[in-house]
Motif scaffolding. Structure first.
Motif, PDB file in Angstrom:
ATOM      1  N   VAL A  72      61.679   1.370  25.702  1.00 31.90           N
ATOM      2  CA  VAL A  72      62.785   2.141  25.386  1.00 31.90           C
ATOM      3  C   VAL A  72      62.316   3.665  24.781  1.00 31.90           C
ATOM      4  O   VAL A  72      63.022   4.579  25.070  1.00 31.90           O
ATOM      5  CB  VAL A  72      63.627   1.347  24.397  1.00 31.90           C
ATOM      6  N   ALA A  73      61.299   3.411  24.006  1.00 31.09           N
ATOM      7  CA  ALA A  73      60.697   4.685  23.401  1.00 31.09           C
ATOM      8  C   ALA A  73      60.293   5.783  24.998  1.00 31.09           C
ATOM      9  O   ALA A  73      60.348   6.843  24.560  1.00 31.09           O
ATOM     10  CB  ALA A  73      59.419   4.523  22.609  1.00 31.09           C
ATOM     11  N   VAL A  75      61.703   5.901  27.878  1.00 32.10           N
ATOM     12  CA  VAL A  75      62.734   6.580  28.524  1.00 32.10           C
ATOM     13  C   VAL A  75      63.423   7.661  27.508  1.00 32.10           C
ATOM     14  O   VAL A  75      64.098   8.470  28.011  1.00 32.10           O
ATOM     15  CB  VAL A  75      63.875   5.335  28.537  1.00 32.10           C
ATOM     16  N   ARG A  76      63.397   7.164  26.117  1.00 38.73           N
ATOM     17  CA  ARG A  76      63.638   8.470  25.328  1.00 38.73           C
ATOM     18  C   ARG A  76      63.025   9.658  25.273  1.00 38.73           C
ATOM     19  O   ARG A  76      63.591  10.782  25.070  1.00 38.73           O
ATOM     20  CB  ARG A  76      63.701   7.822  23.672  1.00 38.73           C
ATOM     21  N   ALA A  77      61.785   9.559  25.561  1.00 35.30           N
ATOM     22  CA  ALA A  77      60.631  10.593  25.801  1.00 35.30           C
ATOM     23  C   ALA A  77      60.736  11.205  27.364  1.00 35.30           C
ATOM     24  O   ALA A  77      59.977  11.899  27.776  1.00 35.30           O
ATOM     25  CB  ALA A  77      59.346  10.341  25.557  1.00 35.30           C
ATOM     26  N   ASP A  78      61.995  10.878  28.040  1.00 31.88           N
ATOM     27  CA  ASP A  78      62.196  11.489  29.351  1.00 31.88           C
ATOM     28  C   ASP A  78      61.237  11.016  30.388  1.00 31.88           C
ATOM     29  O   ASP A  78      60.827  11.868  31.221  1.00 31.88           O
ATOM     30  CB  ASP A  78      62.334  13.072  29.418  1.00 31.88           C
TER      31      ASP A  78
END
Length: 220
Positions: A72-73, A75-78
């Motif tokens: 998840v982290a 994905v949040r960091a593109d």
């Protein structure tokens, strides 16, 4: 009252020197109730720590949670999501509930859940027999293998017993003896008496049932 009763409490002297009689038989609880509860309260089974199942569950949950949080982290960091999460989301979206793999996974999850509930709700430590409590703050237990060894030694003292095997369970003690002389009924009666006395002297909280079988040794 019978003067030969070994359980009768003798009179005691108070500070003034007068004799005080102990409680009568009507005031005392039955012998079986006293043996199960003991002076210090009711003796209950020992609970297992369940360290291995708890450690396995904790490791699995920690690993799955850590991997999911990392993805998840990312994905949040593109960054692109991991392939396993994409495949899992696709499978959950496309497979029907009556699919074989879905039903198999649900069955495994239910079985694991029931197993964990069983471990949480049962005491465990089946090899430890609780003993009578003499004080409220002290609990004691006897290993079933040690109890079987004590009873085996008592059985070997009976005349006519050549060999004996003793198995002690949670509710019953079984003795299988081989006799090389004397009548089998006599040997069986002496074994019943000896093992019955041995069970009482073990000090267990619950009186175990006794099963004794005697057979003649094979002639050579």
């Amino acid at each position: 009252m019978n003067d030969d009763d070994p359980t009768r409490r003798l009179p005691t002297l108070d500070k003034s020197g007068s004799a005080t009689a102990g409680p009568s038989d009507a005031e005392r609880p039955p012998r079986e109730e006293r043996e199960e509860s003991g002076v210090g309260g009711r003796a209950r089974r020992f609970w297992a720590a369940r360290r291995v199942p708890a450690a396995l569950v904790a490791l699995v949950v920690l690993g799955a949670a850590g991997l999911l949080l990392y993805d998840v982290a990312a994905v949040r960091a593109d960054r692109p999501a991991m392939a396993w999460r994409k495949r899992l989301a696709e499978e959950l979206a496309t497979r029907h509930l009556d699919d074989v793999w879905v039903l198999a996974g649900a069955a495994v999850a239910v079985a694991l859940g029931l197993w964990l509930l069983l471990l949480a709700l049962t005491p465990g430590l089946r090899a430890v027999l609780p003993m009578r409590r003499s004080t409220p703050d002290v609990r004691s237990g006897l290993d079933r293998a040690a109890a079987a060894l004590v009873l085996r030694d008592r059985a070997m003292e009976v005349p006519g017993v050549q060999s004996v095997r003793v198995a002690v369970g949670r509710r019953k003690a079984k003795a299988r003896a081989v006799s090389h002389f004397r009548e089998l009924d006599e040997v069986r009666g002496d074994l019943d008496t000896a093992l019955g006395d041995g069970l009482r002297q073990l000090g267990l909280a619950r009186r175990l049932a006794l099963s004794v079988r005697v057979r003649r040794s094979a002639k050579r």
